[in-house]
Design an enzyme around this catalytic site. Structure first.
Site, PDB file in Angstrom:
ATOM      1  N   LEU A   1       0.545  -1.283   0.271  1.00 39.72           N
ATOM      2  CA  LEU A   1      -0.215  -0.317  -0.244  1.00 39.72           C
ATOM      3  C   LEU A   1       0.724   0.828  -0.008  1.00 39.72           C
ATOM      4  O   LEU A   1       1.998   1.144   0.071  1.00 39.72           O
ATOM      5  CB  LEU A   1      -1.028  -0.111   1.248  1.00 39.72           C
ATOM      6  CG  LEU A   1      -1.739  -1.262   1.028  1.00 39.72           C
ATOM      7  CD1 LEU A   1      -2.318  -1.059   2.543  1.00 39.72           C
ATOM      8  CD2 LEU A   1      -3.112  -1.000   0.057  1.00 39.72           C
ATOM      9  N   PRO A   2       0.313   2.494  -0.542  1.00 41.25           N
ATOM     10  CA  PRO A   2       0.928   3.549  -0.242  1.00 41.25           C
ATOM     11  C   PRO A   2       1.965   4.062   0.891  1.00 41.25           C
ATOM     12  O   PRO A   2       3.184   4.511   0.207  1.00 41.25           O
ATOM     13  CB  PRO A   2       0.404   4.846  -0.987  1.00 41.25           C
ATOM     14  CG  PRO A   2      -0.793   4.029  -1.279  1.00 41.25           C
ATOM     15  CD  PRO A   2      -0.660   2.265  -0.553  1.00 41.25           C
TER      16      PRO A   2
ATOM     17  N   THR B   1       6.044   0.509   2.264  1.00 38.28           N
ATOM     18  CA  THR B   1       7.250   1.701   2.980  1.00 38.28           C
ATOM     19  C   THR B   1       6.716   1.760   3.639  1.00 38.28           C
ATOM     20  O   THR B   1       5.728   3.270   3.345  1.00 38.28           O
ATOM     21  CB  THR B   1       8.461   1.967   2.220  1.00 38.28           C
ATOM     22  OG1 THR B   1       8.933   1.443   1.226  1.00 38.28           O
ATOM     23  CG2 THR B   1       9.577   2.314   2.884  1.00 38.28           C
TER      24      THR B   1
ATOM     25  N   LYS C   1       8.324  11.349   0.186  1.00 40.82           N
ATOM     26  CA  LYS C   1       7.397  10.548   1.841  1.00 40.82           C
ATOM     27  C   LYS C   1       8.331   9.470   2.207  1.00 40.82           C
ATOM     28  O   LYS C   1       8.734   9.418   3.435  1.00 40.82           O
ATOM     29  CB  LYS C   1       6.530   8.934   1.225  1.00 40.82           C
ATOM     30  CG  LYS C   1       5.971   8.526   2.296  1.00 40.82           C
ATOM     31  CD  LYS C   1       4.723   7.310   2.019  1.00 40.82           C
ATOM     32  CE  LYS C   1       5.972   5.832   0.954  1.00 40.82           C
ATOM     33  NZ  LYS C   1       5.685   4.810   0.997  1.00 40.82           N
TER      34      LYS C   1
ATOM     35  N   LYS D   1      15.514  -0.016   4.861  1.00 43.11           N
ATOM     36  CA  LYS D   1      14.703   0.950   3.308  1.00 43.11           C
ATOM     37  C   LYS D   1      14.378   2.178   3.732  1.00 43.11           C
ATOM     38  O   LYS D   1      14.608   2.147   2.538  1.00 43.11           O
ATOM     39  CB  LYS D   1      13.338  -0.377   3.897  1.00 43.11           C
ATOM     40  CG  LYS D   1      12.484   0.777   3.098  1.00 43.11           C
ATOM     41  CD  LYS D   1      12.927   0.237   1.312  1.00 43.11           C
ATOM     42  CE  LYS D   1      11.555   1.038  -0.061  1.00 43.11           C
ATOM     43  NZ  LYS D   1      12.498   0.991  -1.095  1.00 43.11           N
TER      44      LYS D   1
HETATM   45  P1  NAD Z   1       0.982   2.650  -6.145  1.00 43.53           P
HETATM   46  O1  NAD Z   1       0.336   3.951  -5.777  1.00 43.53           O
HETATM   47  O2  NAD Z   1       1.258   2.058  -7.238  1.00 43.53           O
HETATM   48  O3  NAD Z   1      -0.087   1.323  -5.714  1.00 43.53           O
HETATM   49  C1  NAD Z   1      -0.911   1.448  -3.990  1.00 43.53           C
HETATM   50  C2  NAD Z   1      -2.110   0.840  -4.838  1.00 43.53           C
HETATM   51  O4  NAD Z   1      -2.652   0.826  -3.614  1.00 43.53           O
HETATM   52  C3  NAD Z   1      -2.877   1.772  -5.397  1.00 43.53           C
HETATM   53  O5  NAD Z   1      -3.747   0.521  -6.380  1.00 43.53           O
HETATM   54  C4  NAD Z   1      -4.202   1.684  -4.599  1.00 43.53           C
HETATM   55  O6  NAD Z   1      -5.082   1.799  -5.622  1.00 43.53           O
HETATM   56  C5  NAD Z   1      -4.082   0.717  -3.495  1.00 43.53           C
HETATM   57  N1  NAD Z   1      -4.643   0.921  -2.320  1.00 43.53           N
HETATM   58  C6  NAD Z   1      -4.595   2.342  -1.329  1.00 43.53           C
HETATM   59  N2  NAD Z   1      -5.342   2.061  -0.745  1.00 43.53           N
HETATM   60  C7  NAD Z   1      -5.591   0.778  -0.419  1.00 43.53           C
HETATM   61  C8  NAD Z   1      -6.863  -0.500   0.533  1.00 43.53           C
HETATM   62  N3  NAD Z   1      -7.273   0.377   1.618  1.00 43.53           N
HETATM   63  N4  NAD Z   1      -6.923  -0.572  -0.221  1.00 43.53           N
HETATM   64  C9  NAD Z   1      -6.830  -1.484  -0.851  1.00 43.53           C
HETATM   65  N5  NAD Z   1      -5.666  -1.203  -1.737  1.00 43.53           N
HETATM   66  C10 NAD Z   1      -5.809  -0.056  -1.799  1.00 43.53           C
HETATM   67  O7  NAD Z   1       2.129   2.614  -5.048  1.00 43.53           O
HETATM   68  P2  NAD Z   1       3.722   1.111  -5.687  1.00 43.53           P
HETATM   69  O8  NAD Z   1       4.336   2.361  -6.244  1.00 43.53           O
HETATM   70  O9  NAD Z   1       3.218   0.203  -6.045  1.00 43.53           O
HETATM   71  O10 NAD Z   1       3.878   1.458  -3.908  1.00 43.53           O
HETATM   72  C11 NAD Z   1       3.849   1.335  -2.715  1.00 43.53           C
HETATM   73  C12 NAD Z   1       4.609   0.376  -2.003  1.00 43.53           C
HETATM   74  O11 NAD Z   1       5.868  -0.005  -2.207  1.00 43.53           O
HETATM   75  C13 NAD Z   1       4.813   2.690  -1.497  1.00 43.53           C
HETATM   76  O12 NAD Z   1       4.728   2.249   0.383  1.00 43.53           O
HETATM   77  C14 NAD Z   1       5.938   2.899  -1.711  1.00 43.53           C
HETATM   78  O13 NAD Z   1       6.582   3.334  -0.941  1.00 43.53           O
HETATM   79  C15 NAD Z   1       6.485   0.865  -2.114  1.00 43.53           C
HETATM   80  N6  NAD Z   1       7.996   0.734  -2.895  1.00 43.53           N
HETATM   81  C16 NAD Z   1       7.523   1.390  -4.763  1.00 43.53           C
HETATM   82  C17 NAD Z   1       8.599   1.007  -5.190  1.00 43.53           C
HETATM   83  C18 NAD Z   1       8.430   1.622  -6.736  1.00 43.53           C
HETATM   84  O14 NAD Z   1       9.131   1.400  -7.827  1.00 43.53           O
HETATM   85  N7  NAD Z   1       7.053   1.929  -7.364  1.00 43.53           N
HETATM   86  C19 NAD Z   1       9.455   0.627  -5.085  1.00 43.53           C
HETATM   87  C20 NAD Z   1       9.849   0.051  -3.688  1.00 43.53           C
HETATM   88  C21 NAD Z   1       8.922   0.288  -2.778  1.00 43.53           C
END
Ligand code: NAD
Length: 301
Positions: free
Chosen positions: A65-66, A99, A249, A174
């Site tokens: 999740l975000p 994260t 963030k 992380k």
């Molecule tokens: P994103 O915004 O693409 O995906 C998050 C998903 O969560 C969305 O599809 C959203 O609809 C869903 N969501 C939000 N609230 C929800 C709820 N209550 N129930 C169900 N679904 C819900 O973000 P991302 O890039 O996939 O990143 C996710 C996490 O991973 C973050 O914490 C980010 O910091 C971490 N991260 C991302 C990357 C990257 O390269 N994108 C790399 C490492 C870590």
């Protein structure tokens, strides 16, 4: 085959859940976005219409999740609604790969313990390419017994699985990594801009720095200048990667952790300022779009 509930199918969660399907698990998914659920359904997962339904009969729950507020509301509930931890059967293994602040992870872990649930913070490194290839690095905090249970599942999505320490330790490791990444990405963009403004080809300069002491991960696999590398966000209009607002963030999480523990972060502070300014206009663009703050022309390439 394990029945796994997967919550959060964004840039990272979708390919991670797909890898679990490919490895033969029974994967039940939920996201607020119907499009994201359709995509996973086509890949062989079962789409569910609530977080609670996703977890029916699941031995393992994974979330991607975000931010901390989303993780806390899913697991601990909000506005009088029960969270998942109150309804999951004892002994369920819960792995949160988002994260979030170490303090938030410890808070969720404490409530999980009260309900007899094994909770791990297991943030990842490796980006969307690593998620798709199943080569992520998992940085895990929590009890060793829960870590040993989680490892074979995490190996379906990642190559390096580290046990960083107790609850919250995964998140601390992380944010140390991501603060360094934010510094490296802005520094690499700055160096490329200096070279390009002085007549160098960005690909030639990147090749030179890759074989010199400025070599780093962003030059190796995530070059911020368009068309230097294939299949990276900068070569597809800065889409489909790690959004600038998520980098901001993470930098803010590092700054908060440093403040709480009396640690100085002069470079982290500068990177936070740069990403704060950048996110005001490019919040949803990949974090390598910091390149545009030095050279706006990259946005139209
Ligand atoms: P994103 O915004 O693409 O995906 C998050 C998903 O969560 C969305 O599809 C959203 O609809 C869903 N969501 C939000 N609230 C929800 C709820 N209550 N129930 C169900 N679904 C819900 O973000 P991302 O890039 O996939 O990143 C996710 C996490 O991973 C973050 O914490 C980010 O910091 C971490 N991260 C991302 C990357 C990257 O390269 N994108 C790399 C490492 C870590």
């Amino acid at each position: 085959m394990t029945t796994i509930a997967f919550i959060g199918l964004g840039n990272m969660g979708a390919p991670m859940a797909q890898n679990l399907v490919k490895n033969g698990h029974n994967v039940q998914v939920f996201d607020l976005s119907a499009d994201a659920m359709n995509q996973l359904q086509q890949a062989g997962a079962t789409a569910c219409d609530s977080v609670q339904k996703t977890c029916e009969n699941a031995e393992v729950v994974i979330s991607m999740l975000p931010a901390g507020k989303h993780v806390k509301s899913v697991y601990m509930g909000q506005e009088g609604e029960q969270g998942l931890l109150a309804t999951l059967p004892k002994g369920t293994l819960v792995i949160d790969s988002s994260t979030i602040a170490a303090a938030d992870a410890r808070e969720v872990a404490e409530v999980a313990c009260e309900h007899g649930i094994d909770f791990l913070d297991a943030p990842v490194s490796g980006g969307t390419a690593g998620a798709a290839a199943g080569t992520l690095t998992f940085i895990v905090g929590g009890d060793e017994s829960a870590f040993n249970k989680a490892k074979p599942i995490l190996e379906n999505m990642g190559k390096n699985i580290f046990h960083a320490g107790e609850h919250g330790a995964g998140q601390v490791a992380k944010i140390c990594n991501n603060m360094l990444l934010g510094i490296l990405m802005s520094g690499t963009a700055e160096a490329l801009n200096l070279g390009v403004k002085n007549g160098l080809d960005p690909k030639v300069l990147s090749d030179i720095m890759l074989q010199s002491s400025g070599r780093n991960w962003t030059l190796e696999v995530y070059n911020p200048y368009p068309d230097v590398m294939e299949n990276v966000p900068s070569s597809r209009g800065y889409t489909g990667g790690f959004m600038s607002k998520l980098m901001l963030k993470d930098l803010n999480l590092a700054m908060q952790t440093a403040k709480d523990t009396g640690v100085e972060l002069p470079m982290g502070q500068k990177a936070t300022e740069l990403y704060d300014k950048h996110s005001q206009s490019h919040a949803d663009a990949d974090f390598s779009s910091i390149m545009a703050d030095y050279d706006e022309s990259v946005l139209s390439k």
